[in-house]
Motif scaffolding. Structure first.
Motif, short mmCIF file in Angstrom:
data_model
loop_
_atom_site.label_atom_id
_atom_site.label_comp_id
_atom_site.label_asym_id
_atom_site.label_seq_id
_atom_site.Cartn_x
_atom_site.Cartn_y
_atom_site.Cartn_z
N ILE A 1 -7.19 -20.44 -50.01
CA ILE A 1 -7.82 -19.11 -49.89
C ILE A 1 -6.99 -18.23 -48.98
O ILE A 1 -6.70 -17.07 -49.31
CB ILE A 1 -9.26 -19.24 -49.37
CG1 ILE A 1 -10.14 -19.91 -50.44
CG2 ILE A 1 -9.83 -17.87 -48.99
CD1 ILE A 1 -11.52 -20.31 -49.94
N TYR A 2 -6.60 -18.73 -47.83
CA TYR A 2 -5.82 -17.93 -46.89
C TYR A 2 -4.49 -17.48 -47.49
O TYR A 2 -4.08 -16.33 -47.33
CB TYR A 2 -5.55 -18.71 -45.60
CG TYR A 2 -6.76 -18.96 -44.73
CD1 TYR A 2 -7.92 -18.20 -44.83
CD2 TYR A 2 -6.72 -19.96 -43.78
CE1 TYR A 2 -9.00 -18.44 -44.01
CE2 TYR A 2 -7.80 -20.20 -42.95
CZ TYR A 2 -8.94 -19.44 -43.07
OH TYR A 2 -10.01 -19.66 -42.24
N LEU A 3 -3.82 -18.38 -48.19
CA LEU A 3 -2.55 -17.99 -48.81
C LEU A 3 -2.75 -16.87 -49.81
O LEU A 3 -1.98 -15.90 -49.84
CB LEU A 3 -1.89 -19.19 -49.50
CG LEU A 3 -1.19 -20.18 -48.60
CD1 LEU A 3 -0.78 -21.43 -49.38
CD2 LEU A 3 0.03 -19.54 -47.95
N LYS A 4 -3.78 -16.98 -50.61
CA LYS A 4 -4.03 -15.98 -51.65
C LYS A 4 -4.51 -14.65 -51.07
O LYS A 4 -4.07 -13.59 -51.49
CB LYS A 4 -5.06 -16.51 -52.64
CG LYS A 4 -5.29 -15.58 -53.82
CD LYS A 4 -6.11 -16.24 -54.89
CE LYS A 4 -6.20 -15.30 -56.09
NZ LYS A 4 -6.89 -15.93 -57.21
N LYS A 5 -5.42 -14.71 -50.11
CA LYS A 5 -6.04 -13.49 -49.60
C LYS A 5 -5.36 -12.90 -48.37
O LYS A 5 -5.43 -11.69 -48.16
CB LYS A 5 -7.53 -13.75 -49.28
CG LYS A 5 -8.35 -14.06 -50.51
CD LYS A 5 -8.36 -12.87 -51.45
CE LYS A 5 -9.21 -13.11 -52.67
NZ LYS A 5 -9.26 -11.95 -53.54
N LEU A 6 -4.76 -13.74 -47.54
CA LEU A 6 -4.20 -13.24 -46.28
C LEU A 6 -2.68 -13.35 -46.20
O LEU A 6 -2.07 -12.68 -45.38
CB LEU A 6 -4.83 -14.02 -45.10
CG LEU A 6 -6.36 -14.00 -45.03
CD1 LEU A 6 -6.85 -14.89 -43.90
CD2 LEU A 6 -6.87 -12.58 -44.87
N GLY A 7 -2.11 -14.24 -47.00
CA GLY A 7 -0.66 -14.39 -47.01
C GLY A 7 -0.19 -15.49 -46.07
O GLY A 7 -0.92 -15.94 -45.18
N PRO A 8 1.06 -15.94 -46.25
CA PRO A 8 1.57 -17.08 -45.48
C PRO A 8 1.82 -16.79 -44.00
O PRO A 8 1.88 -17.72 -43.20
CB PRO A 8 2.88 -17.43 -46.19
CG PRO A 8 3.28 -16.18 -46.88
CD PRO A 8 2.01 -15.45 -47.24
N GLN A 9 1.97 -15.54 -43.61
CA GLN A 9 2.27 -15.21 -42.22
C GLN A 9 1.03 -14.92 -41.37
O GLN A 9 1.14 -14.72 -40.16
CB GLN A 9 3.23 -14.01 -42.15
CG GLN A 9 4.57 -14.28 -42.82
CD GLN A 9 5.25 -15.53 -42.25
OE1 GLN A 9 5.30 -15.74 -41.05
NE2 GLN A 9 5.76 -16.37 -43.14
N HIS A 10 -0.13 -14.88 -42.00
CA HIS A 10 -1.36 -14.58 -41.26
C HIS A 10 -1.68 -15.72 -40.29
O HIS A 10 -1.46 -16.90 -40.61
CB HIS A 10 -2.52 -14.37 -42.23
CG HIS A 10 -3.72 -13.77 -41.59
ND1 HIS A 10 -4.65 -14.52 -40.92
CD2 HIS A 10 -4.14 -12.48 -41.51
CE1 HIS A 10 -5.61 -13.73 -40.45
NE2 HIS A 10 -5.32 -12.48 -40.79
N PRO A 11 -2.22 -15.41 -39.10
CA PRO A 11 -2.55 -16.47 -38.13
C PRO A 11 -3.50 -17.54 -38.68
O PRO A 11 -3.35 -18.72 -38.35
CB PRO A 11 -3.21 -15.71 -36.98
CG PRO A 11 -2.65 -14.33 -37.08
CD PRO A 11 -2.43 -14.07 -38.55
N ASN A 12 -4.46 -17.16 -39.52
CA ASN A 12 -5.37 -18.16 -40.08
C ASN A 12 -4.62 -19.16 -40.96
O ASN A 12 -4.88 -20.36 -40.93
CB ASN A 12 -6.48 -17.50 -40.90
CG ASN A 12 -7.47 -16.76 -40.06
OD1 ASN A 12 -7.27 -16.54 -38.87
ND2 ASN A 12 -8.57 -16.35 -40.68
N THR A 13 -3.68 -18.65 -41.75
CA THR A 13 -2.89 -19.52 -42.63
C THR A 13 -2.04 -20.47 -41.79
O THR A 13 -1.96 -21.67 -42.08
CB THR A 13 -2.00 -18.68 -43.56
OG1 THR A 13 -2.80 -17.69 -44.21
CG2 THR A 13 -1.34 -19.55 -44.61
N LYS A 14 -1.44 -19.94 -40.75
CA LYS A 14 -0.62 -20.78 -39.88
C LYS A 14 -1.47 -21.81 -39.13
O LYS A 14 -1.08 -22.97 -38.99
CB LYS A 14 0.16 -19.92 -38.89
CG LYS A 14 1.25 -19.10 -39.57
CD LYS A 14 1.97 -18.24 -38.57
CE LYS A 14 3.08 -17.44 -39.24
NZ LYS A 14 3.83 -16.63 -38.27
#
Length: 166
Positions: A87-100
């Motif tokens: 979800i984070y990759l799709k909605k927030l992108g790979p650089q977003h803190p949640n994804t990291k």
């Protein structure tokens, strides 16, 4: 909670957020079964109201994965953490803190050999955890202004402490 349930309908997004935050609070206390119960309540509302790909659904999956990790259930932890990551990759992108953050948790879970960090170590706690969680959350990447805290006993790992996208 009783006031919200009286004044709002049971599937209101604020009710879901309260359940989510209650789950996070119980996880901090080490009461993972109670935490998971509240997260399940939150998840049911979010899935119905927000859909399967909303970042707040990802936040709840993240916390559920963290709770299962803290209980030592690697398989369930990975299932929920991977859902959050997708979800984070799709909605927030790979650089977003949640994804990291969720990737760090996936890495920690892959290396799971025990569910505690031993006394005598010093952890760096992201400042966002200092005001809301009395137990530090090891393994999360530091943010500006980290606070070093000596560990005097074993600490369990918890997930996202609030239901926000930042």
């Amino acid at each position: 909670m009783k006031i919200y349930l009286k004044t709002l309908y049971p599937e209101h997004p604020k009710v879901a957020a309260i359940y989510h935050n209650l789950g996070a609070a119980y996880a901090v206390k080490g009461e993972y079964d109670k935490a998971l119960g509240y997260h399940e309540e939150s998840l049911a509302i979010k899935l119905k109201r927000l859909g399967t790909e909303h970042s707040k659904v990802g936040n709840t999956y993240f916390n559920m994965g963290a709770a299962y990790r803290s209980k030592g259930d690697k398989a369930k932890a990975m299932a929920y953490l991977l859902k959050a990551k997708a979800i984070y990759l799709k909605k927030l992108g790979p650089q977003h803190p949640n994804t990291k953050d969720v990737q760090k948790w996936i890495d920690l879970t892959n290396n799971l050999t025990g569910d505690t960090i031993r006394a005598g170590r010093t952890l760096t706690i992201p400042r966002r955890w200092c005001c809301t969680a009395p137990v530090p959350a090891p393994g999360l990447p530091p943010v500006p202004g980290p606070v070093p805290v000596p560990v005097t006993g074993s600490v369990s790992v918890t997930g996202r402490d609030t239901d926000s996208d930042s």
